[in-house]
Design a protein around this motif. Sequence first.
Motif, PDB file in Angstrom:
ATOM      1  N   LEU A 168       3.596  11.776   7.549  1.00  0.00           N
ATOM      2  CA  LEU A 168       3.609  12.451   6.200  1.00  0.00           C
ATOM      3  C   LEU A 168       3.377  14.149   6.840  1.00  0.00           C
ATOM      4  O   LEU A 168       2.865  14.497   7.707  1.00  0.00           O
ATOM      5  CB  LEU A 168       2.094  12.276   5.532  1.00  0.00           C
ATOM      6  CG  LEU A 168       1.531  13.276   4.455  1.00  0.00           C
ATOM      7  CD1 LEU A 168       2.556  13.243   3.473  1.00  0.00           C
ATOM      8  CD2 LEU A 168       0.365  12.611   3.720  1.00  0.00           C
TER       9      LEU A 168
ATOM     10  N   VAL B 110       2.933   5.006  -1.543  1.00  0.00           N
ATOM     11  CA  VAL B 110       3.059   6.626  -1.311  1.00  0.00           C
ATOM     12  C   VAL B 110       3.091   7.334  -2.633  1.00  0.00           C
ATOM     13  O   VAL B 110       3.872   6.577  -3.586  1.00  0.00           O
ATOM     14  CB  VAL B 110       4.319   6.850  -0.429  1.00  0.00           C
ATOM     15  CG1 VAL B 110       5.596   6.128  -1.089  1.00  0.00           C
ATOM     16  CG2 VAL B 110       4.428   8.357  -0.279  1.00  0.00           C
TER      17      VAL B 110
ATOM     18  N   VAL C 207       7.196  12.165   3.086  1.00  0.00           N
ATOM     19  CA  VAL C 207       6.957  10.945   3.775  1.00  0.00           C
ATOM     20  C   VAL C 207       8.124  10.489   4.419  1.00  0.00           C
ATOM     21  O   VAL C 207       9.195  10.233   3.841  1.00  0.00           O
ATOM     22  CB  VAL C 207       6.054  10.036   2.808  1.00  0.00           C
ATOM     23  CG1 VAL C 207       5.961   8.880   3.764  1.00  0.00           C
ATOM     24  CG2 VAL C 207       4.987  10.603   2.383  1.00  0.00           C
TER      25      VAL C 207
ATOM     26  N   GLY D 146      11.024   8.289   1.885  1.00  0.00           N
ATOM     27  CA  GLY D 146       9.551   8.158   1.713  1.00  0.00           C
ATOM     28  C   GLY D 146       9.292   6.897   1.175  1.00  0.00           C
ATOM     29  O   GLY D 146       7.904   6.561   1.112  1.00  0.00           O
TER      30      GLY D 146
ATOM     31  N   VAL E  78      -0.803   8.722   1.006  1.00  0.00           N
ATOM     32  CA  VAL E  78      -0.321   7.351   1.736  1.00  0.00           C
ATOM     33  C   VAL E  78      -1.337   6.337   1.691  1.00  0.00           C
ATOM     34  O   VAL E  78      -2.348   6.972   2.237  1.00  0.00           O
ATOM     35  CB  VAL E  78       0.767   7.390   2.895  1.00  0.00           C
ATOM     36  CG1 VAL E  78       1.064   6.064   3.395  1.00  0.00           C
ATOM     37  CG2 VAL E  78       1.859   8.455   2.717  1.00  0.00           C
TER      38      VAL E  78
ATOM     39  N   ILE F 291       4.663   5.708   9.822  1.00  0.00           N
ATOM     40  CA  ILE F 291       4.703   6.675   8.809  1.00  0.00           C
ATOM     41  C   ILE F 291       4.289   7.957   9.316  1.00  0.00           C
ATOM     42  O   ILE F 291       3.487   8.001  10.021  1.00  0.00           O
ATOM     43  CB  ILE F 291       3.704   5.987   7.636  1.00  0.00           C
ATOM     44  CG1 ILE F 291       4.098   4.802   7.285  1.00  0.00           C
ATOM     45  CG2 ILE F 291       3.737   6.885   6.579  1.00  0.00           C
ATOM     46  CD1 ILE F 291       3.233   4.238   6.121  1.00  0.00           C
TER      47      ILE F 291
END
Length: 371
Positions: free
Chosen positions: A193, A163, A178, A150, A366, A191
Amino acid sequence: MATNESIVSRRARYAAGPVRRLRMLGPTLSHSPWVLVAFFVLVSVCAGAGIFIWPDRVPWGVYGLIVVAAGLFLEPRYLLVVYIGLFLSMAILGAYLGSAKTTTAGAQVVTVATMALMMWLSHARAQVGVVGVSGESMLVDMRDRLRAQGELPPLPTPWGAEVALESAYGDGFAGDFVVASRSTDGRTLEIALVDVSGKGREAGTRSLLLSGALGGLLGEMSQGGFLQSANNHLLRLRWGEGFATAVHVAVDLESGDFTIGYAGHPAAVQFAAGSGRWRMLEGGRGPLLGVIEQADYPREQGTIRHGDALVLYSDGVIEARDKALVDGVDRMLGRAESFIRTGFEGLAQRLCDQAAAGLGDDRAVVVIWRG
């Protein structure tokens, strides 16, 4: 400048250091069990000699320490040998010393109960093939790998990103995670999530399993095909009671254009510097991951201009038992409005800390901004 590591991730690695330094102890000892048996027998003899010579000074509790230590590092069959020797030594000493050593019966009962507990623990460790602290070390490594996936890649000026991940009640594992990737030419940032069903330890194993797979898909699939591929992967796993929600965003770091899609996930919000307002990005809605075959995941397009920001979050940030989701979103945006007066740095962690669910749910935020 981009902030590429959450405060939580740094704390986790720092705290895990002592455990990781013991990582190789368990496997090393597992190759010489009889040496350990001899060692614990020798220690038991020394303890017995101490009790015999100084019955008023050396307590029966020294046997309890040996019971626990042996239980941590020996498999059940070897542990039984040590425990039989310990019990015989304690019984013989108790009979010989008589009134010179009080509380013999009570100490024996407690020691035997501790032996039974450690035998159970040793059996549980043997089932997964670990001894000593190697099992805990494996879990720490898996948790750190999950958090490392992440960590956001370095971004060029004037881009920034953060994040923040917090687990329910401070557990070491969370259902939110993430994954992030930057294309080989450096132009595209992706990205995702993801929020796995359940929370805390309950969802930890599923998030560990899923994060590796989705991390491999990220950047390898077309932007529009990521959620479809993730959905197909969950369907192949055939989780009896597991599903996941996700939001996936792909940002062109040169133009600021982005596309975003959802799989049953709360809508992201965008701050527009021109108007000074937040708006919900509610297009591109799709079903949960792992529920419907051949599901369609449309995407919404937008642009992050200079001074703008994009915020992705999990439902733990906005959900509260006694309030509607729209109230949770308004609450989050109100907190964000008060924070951004000093810039976007630190916003992700602050929104996590002041989530509507408090400590009772996993939270993830994020933040991507363009200076």
